[in-house]
Design a protein around this motif. Structure first.
Motif, PDB file in Angstrom:
ATOM      1  N   GLU A   1       0.691  -1.685   0.114  1.00  0.00           N
ATOM      2  CA  GLU A   1      -0.643   0.316  -0.120  1.00  0.00           C
ATOM      3  C   GLU A   1       1.119   1.414  -0.587  1.00  0.00           C
ATOM      4  O   GLU A   1       0.286   1.967  -0.156  1.00  0.00           O
ATOM      5  CB  GLU A   1      -0.715  -0.191   0.635  1.00  0.00           C
ATOM      6  CG  GLU A   1      -1.978  -1.153   1.264  1.00  0.00           C
ATOM      7  CD  GLU A   1      -3.376  -1.181  -0.190  1.00  0.00           C
ATOM      8  OE1 GLU A   1      -3.428   0.550   0.013  1.00  0.00           O
ATOM      9  OE2 GLU A   1      -3.501  -1.422  -0.141  1.00  0.00           O
ATOM     10  N   ASN A   2       2.185   0.607   0.090  1.00  0.00           N
ATOM     11  CA  ASN A   2       3.106   2.322   0.196  1.00  0.00           C
ATOM     12  C   ASN A   2       2.961   2.383  -0.818  1.00  0.00           C
ATOM     13  O   ASN A   2       4.189   2.037  -1.301  1.00  0.00           O
ATOM     14  CB  ASN A   2       4.252   2.182   0.969  1.00  0.00           C
ATOM     15  CG  ASN A   2       4.959   3.113   1.557  1.00  0.00           C
ATOM     16  OD1 ASN A   2       4.902   4.221   1.304  1.00  0.00           O
ATOM     17  ND2 ASN A   2       6.682   2.481   2.138  1.00  0.00           N
ATOM     18  N   LYS A   3       2.689   3.906  -1.525  1.00  0.00           N
ATOM     19  CA  LYS A   3       2.636   4.817  -2.764  1.00  0.00           C
ATOM     20  C   LYS A   3       2.984   5.901  -2.262  1.00  0.00           C
ATOM     21  O   LYS A   3       2.610   6.956  -2.231  1.00  0.00           O
ATOM     22  CB  LYS A   3       1.412   3.920  -3.872  1.00  0.00           C
ATOM     23  CG  LYS A   3       1.215   2.660  -3.608  1.00  0.00           C
ATOM     24  CD  LYS A   3      -0.315   2.841  -4.149  1.00  0.00           C
ATOM     25  CE  LYS A   3       0.143   0.589  -5.094  1.00  0.00           C
ATOM     26  NZ  LYS A   3      -1.487   0.702  -4.703  1.00  0.00           N
ATOM     27  N   ASP A   4       3.059   6.651  -3.508  1.00  0.00           N
ATOM     28  CA  ASP A   4       3.704   7.569  -4.150  1.00  0.00           C
ATOM     29  C   ASP A   4       2.983   8.501  -5.128  1.00  0.00           C
ATOM     30  O   ASP A   4       3.071   7.725  -6.128  1.00  0.00           O
ATOM     31  CB  ASP A   4       5.192   8.963  -3.824  1.00  0.00           C
ATOM     32  CG  ASP A   4       6.169   8.632  -5.139  1.00  0.00           C
ATOM     33  OD1 ASP A   4       6.168   9.064  -5.897  1.00  0.00           O
ATOM     34  OD2 ASP A   4       6.249   6.794  -5.732  1.00  0.00           O
ATOM     35  N   SER A   5       2.438   9.712  -5.331  1.00  0.00           N
ATOM     36  CA  SER A   5       1.597   9.694  -6.467  1.00  0.00           C
ATOM     37  C   SER A   5       1.905   9.770  -7.639  1.00  0.00           C
ATOM     38  O   SER A   5       1.601   9.879  -9.017  1.00  0.00           O
ATOM     39  CB  SER A   5       0.695  11.641  -5.917  1.00  0.00           C
ATOM     40  OG  SER A   5       2.158  12.365  -6.272  1.00  0.00           O
ATOM     41  N   TYR A   6       3.233  10.514  -7.090  1.00  0.00           N
ATOM     42  CA  TYR A   6       4.231  11.308  -9.042  1.00  0.00           C
ATOM     43  C   TYR A   6       4.417   9.578  -9.634  1.00  0.00           C
ATOM     44  O   TYR A   6       4.187   9.028 -10.385  1.00  0.00           O
ATOM     45  CB  TYR A   6       5.626  11.161  -8.962  1.00  0.00           C
ATOM     46  CG  TYR A   6       6.405  11.945  -9.814  1.00  0.00           C
ATOM     47  CD1 TYR A   6       6.082  12.499 -10.227  1.00  0.00           C
ATOM     48  CD2 TYR A   6       7.312  10.426 -10.132  1.00  0.00           C
ATOM     49  CE1 TYR A   6       7.252  12.498 -12.040  1.00  0.00           C
ATOM     50  CE2 TYR A   6       8.353  11.202 -11.260  1.00  0.00           C
ATOM     51  CZ  TYR A   6       7.864  11.959 -12.003  1.00  0.00           C
ATOM     52  OH  TYR A   6       8.449  11.757 -13.017  1.00  0.00           O
ATOM     53  N   THR A   7       4.851   8.519  -9.078  1.00  0.00           N
ATOM     54  CA  THR A   7       5.207   7.276  -9.890  1.00  0.00           C
ATOM     55  C   THR A   7       3.424   6.489  -9.662  1.00  0.00           C
ATOM     56  O   THR A   7       3.670   5.973 -11.407  1.00  0.00           O
ATOM     57  CB  THR A   7       5.756   5.920  -8.521  1.00  0.00           C
ATOM     58  OG1 THR A   7       7.209   6.811  -8.096  1.00  0.00           O
ATOM     59  CG2 THR A   7       5.829   4.802  -9.293  1.00  0.00           C
TER      60      THR A   7
ATOM     61  N   ILE B   1       2.404   8.181 -13.025  1.00  0.00           N
ATOM     62  CA  ILE B   1       3.076   7.755 -14.362  1.00  0.00           C
ATOM     63  C   ILE B   1       2.649   5.865 -14.149  1.00  0.00           C
ATOM     64  O   ILE B   1       2.355   5.504 -15.732  1.00  0.00           O
ATOM     65  CB  ILE B   1       4.547   7.474 -14.279  1.00  0.00           C
ATOM     66  CG1 ILE B   1       5.253   8.902 -13.665  1.00  0.00           C
ATOM     67  CG2 ILE B   1       5.189   7.100 -15.461  1.00  0.00           C
ATOM     68  CD1 ILE B   1       6.226   9.149 -13.485  1.00  0.00           C
ATOM     69  N   LEU B   2       2.783   4.867 -13.299  1.00  0.00           N
ATOM     70  CA  LEU B   2       2.469   3.764 -14.091  1.00  0.00           C
ATOM     71  C   LEU B   2       1.158   3.661 -14.038  1.00  0.00           C
ATOM     72  O   LEU B   2       0.942   2.988 -15.172  1.00  0.00           O
ATOM     73  CB  LEU B   2       2.315   3.413 -12.485  1.00  0.00           C
ATOM     74  CG  LEU B   2       2.183   1.632 -12.372  1.00  0.00           C
ATOM     75  CD1 LEU B   2       3.631   1.159 -12.975  1.00  0.00           C
ATOM     76  CD2 LEU B   2       3.088   1.327 -10.745  1.00  0.00           C
ATOM     77  N   ASP B   3      -0.087   4.591 -13.611  1.00  0.00           N
ATOM     78  CA  ASP B   3      -2.047   4.552 -13.835  1.00  0.00           C
ATOM     79  C   ASP B   3      -1.570   4.770 -16.020  1.00  0.00           C
ATOM     80  O   ASP B   3      -1.841   4.174 -16.315  1.00  0.00           O
ATOM     81  CB  ASP B   3      -2.535   5.946 -13.660  1.00  0.00           C
ATOM     82  CG  ASP B   3      -2.732   5.062 -11.988  1.00  0.00           C
ATOM     83  OD1 ASP B   3      -2.548   4.010 -11.768  1.00  0.00           O
ATOM     84  OD2 ASP B   3      -3.260   5.643 -11.244  1.00  0.00           O
ATOM     85  N   GLU B   4      -0.767   5.891 -15.757  1.00  0.00           N
ATOM     86  CA  GLU B   4      -0.750   6.080 -17.220  1.00  0.00           C
ATOM     87  C   GLU B   4      -0.320   4.280 -18.585  1.00  0.00           C
ATOM     88  O   GLU B   4      -0.668   4.051 -19.519  1.00  0.00           O
ATOM     89  CB  GLU B   4       0.152   6.895 -18.232  1.00  0.00           C
ATOM     90  CG  GLU B   4      -0.375   7.780 -19.792  1.00  0.00           C
ATOM     91  CD  GLU B   4       0.433   7.475 -20.487  1.00  0.00           C
ATOM     92  OE1 GLU B   4      -0.028   7.037 -21.334  1.00  0.00           O
ATOM     93  OE2 GLU B   4       1.500   7.054 -20.015  1.00  0.00           O
ATOM     94  N   ILE B   5       1.275   4.184 -18.163  1.00  0.00           N
ATOM     95  CA  ILE B   5       1.455   3.320 -18.453  1.00  0.00           C
ATOM     96  C   ILE B   5       0.736   1.645 -18.484  1.00  0.00           C
ATOM     97  O   ILE B   5       0.285   1.192 -19.591  1.00  0.00           O
ATOM     98  CB  ILE B   5       3.009   2.078 -17.610  1.00  0.00           C
ATOM     99  CG1 ILE B   5       3.993   3.413 -17.858  1.00  0.00           C
ATOM    100  CG2 ILE B   5       3.556   1.450 -17.944  1.00  0.00           C
ATOM    101  CD1 ILE B   5       5.479   3.560 -17.536  1.00  0.00           C
ATOM    102  N   ASN B   6      -0.038   1.687 -17.682  1.00  0.00           N
ATOM    103  CA  ASN B   6      -1.031   0.206 -17.344  1.00  0.00           C
ATOM    104  C   ASN B   6      -2.102   0.482 -17.864  1.00  0.00           C
ATOM    105  O   ASN B   6      -2.908  -0.563 -18.357  1.00  0.00           O
ATOM    106  CB  ASN B   6      -1.112   0.090 -15.452  1.00  0.00           C
ATOM    107  CG  ASN B   6      -0.461  -0.167 -15.004  1.00  0.00           C
ATOM    108  OD1 ASN B   6       0.237  -0.207 -15.670  1.00  0.00           O
ATOM    109  ND2 ASN B   6      -0.694  -0.336 -13.435  1.00  0.00           N
ATOM    110  N   SER B   7      -2.354   2.111 -18.528  1.00  0.00           N
ATOM    111  CA  SER B   7      -3.733   1.828 -19.137  1.00  0.00           C
ATOM    112  C   SER B   7      -3.900   1.681 -20.483  1.00  0.00           C
ATOM    113  O   SER B   7      -4.669   1.261 -20.948  1.00  0.00           O
ATOM    114  CB  SER B   7      -4.420   3.609 -18.601  1.00  0.00           C
ATOM    115  OG  SER B   7      -3.291   4.573 -19.590  1.00  0.00           O
TER     116      SER B   7
END
Ligand SMILES: [Zn+2]
Length: 352
Positions: free
Chosen positions: A270-276, A279-285
């Protein structure tokens, strides 16, 4: 008193050279020295017609065939106590296959015949498994999927045609399965797999002989199916693929074995930072699952293999029990990730 009778099975076959004879095929195949091979085929020939154990023993004494030979032939399924009737229907080969893998053909067919099978997700895997299970003429098939057929589906969703594009998958799958087996009783729900969707199953009775097959790529579908099946004590099997690994399991058996969420198995840290995360959401989408004949059909075949063991009551032979079981599509290397039953699981644990 039951008088046991034995007969040569349809699986009996063999060949020989000068020194050695070979009987059976597949994992049950075995070699015999020439003299014993001759005894074996004499016995197999005698059992062309069903005979009582008493008659068989007398015959073996007369021909000096040792008791161990009969046992060998029974172990290889070449001599059987329950012969399969050679009928011109789908039962014959299904039963013969059960016999070849040392299951009880009548138990497997009877169990599946009396089941209500829920196919949650009617894409590639739903096509293959819906078809495979429909050949056992289950009591009822319930097809769930909100998708309509697209041209890109036709590389693997083999029961759909060019002319079906734009139609609901559940409607076309129902039509195609019925064309192959008119005895089927099929109902459809053209909605995406969620817990609420399961509530739309008509005349749902708890404690019925249900089995659910889930093949869906959304977390919502896995959560919804798990919740519904845990609450209603329905066994279910999650079937899918991770790119080039076909994966099944865990095969959930109510109150006995683990569910997909046991041990927090499906969640990431659950430990996440918003910047990563952004970007990851964009890649995953942009991610597209490389869905093909190979990963879909192999996953469906592994699942069907486990379902047959389940139907026979051979729980210990289910590869995906308390685990995720995968097969590499290139090397055929197998992977087993243990998913032990978790008493504090939020989905299937004691305080659910
Ligand atoms: Zn669980």
């Amino acid at each position: 008193m039951i008088i046991m009778k034995l007969k040569r099975s349809f699986l009996a076959t063999g060949g020989y050279s000068n020194e050695v004879g070979i009987l059976g095929l597949g994992t049950k195949q075995f070699k015999l020295p020439k003299k014993e091979f001759k005894q074996a085929i004499i016995l197999l020939n005698y059992l062309n017609e069903e005979k009582s154990i008493e008659l068989i023993h007398n015959y073996m004494l007369k021909k000096k065939i040792p008791e161990s030979m009969l046992k060998k032939l029974i172990d290889a399924n070449l001599i059987v106590s329950k012969d399969i009737e050679k009928t011109d229907d789908m039962d014959f080969k299904n039963k013969l296959y059960s016999q070849a893998i040392s299951l009880d053909p009548d138990i497997v067919s009877h169990k599946l015949h009396n089941m209500t099978i829920i196919i949650a997700g009617c894409g590639g895997i739903g096509n293959f498994l819906g078809y495979a299970l429909s050949t056992y003429t289950p009591e009822k098939l319930i097809l769930i999927d909100g998708d309509k057929i697209e041209r890109s589906n036709l590389n693997r969703q083999f029961l759909f045609k060019n002319t079906d594009i734009g139609d609901y998958k559940v409607n076309v799958l129902k039509r195609e399965l019925n064309l192959r087996n008119p005895k089927l009783n099929i109902s459809t729900i053209n909605k995406y797999v969620t817990e609420e969707t399961f509530a739309e199953i008509k005349n749902f009775k708890q404690n019925d002989n249900y089995l659910a097959i889930l093949s869906g790529d959304s977390m919502e579908a896995v959560k919804g199916t798990t919740n519904f099946c845990v609450k209603n004590e329905i066994p279910f099997l999650n079937v899918g693929y991770l790119n080039d690994i076909s994966v099944v399991g865990p095969f959930y058996i109510p109150n006995e074995t683990s569910c997909p969420f046991c041990g927090n198995a499906l969640s990431l840290d659950e430990n996440k930072d918003s910047y990563t995360t952004n970007i990851l959401d964009e890649i995953n989408s942009r991610y597209e699952a490389p869905s093909s004949f190979t990963n879909n059909s192999l996953a469906a075949s592994i699942a069907m293999s486990d379902i047959l063991q389940y139907a026979n009551g051979n729980i210990e032979n289910i590869k995906s029990l308390n685990s995720r079981f995968g097969v590499d599509n290139v090397s055929f290397k197998t992977y087993t990730i243990q998913v032990p039953k978790d008493k504090s699981c939020k989905f299937c644990g004691e305080n659910k």
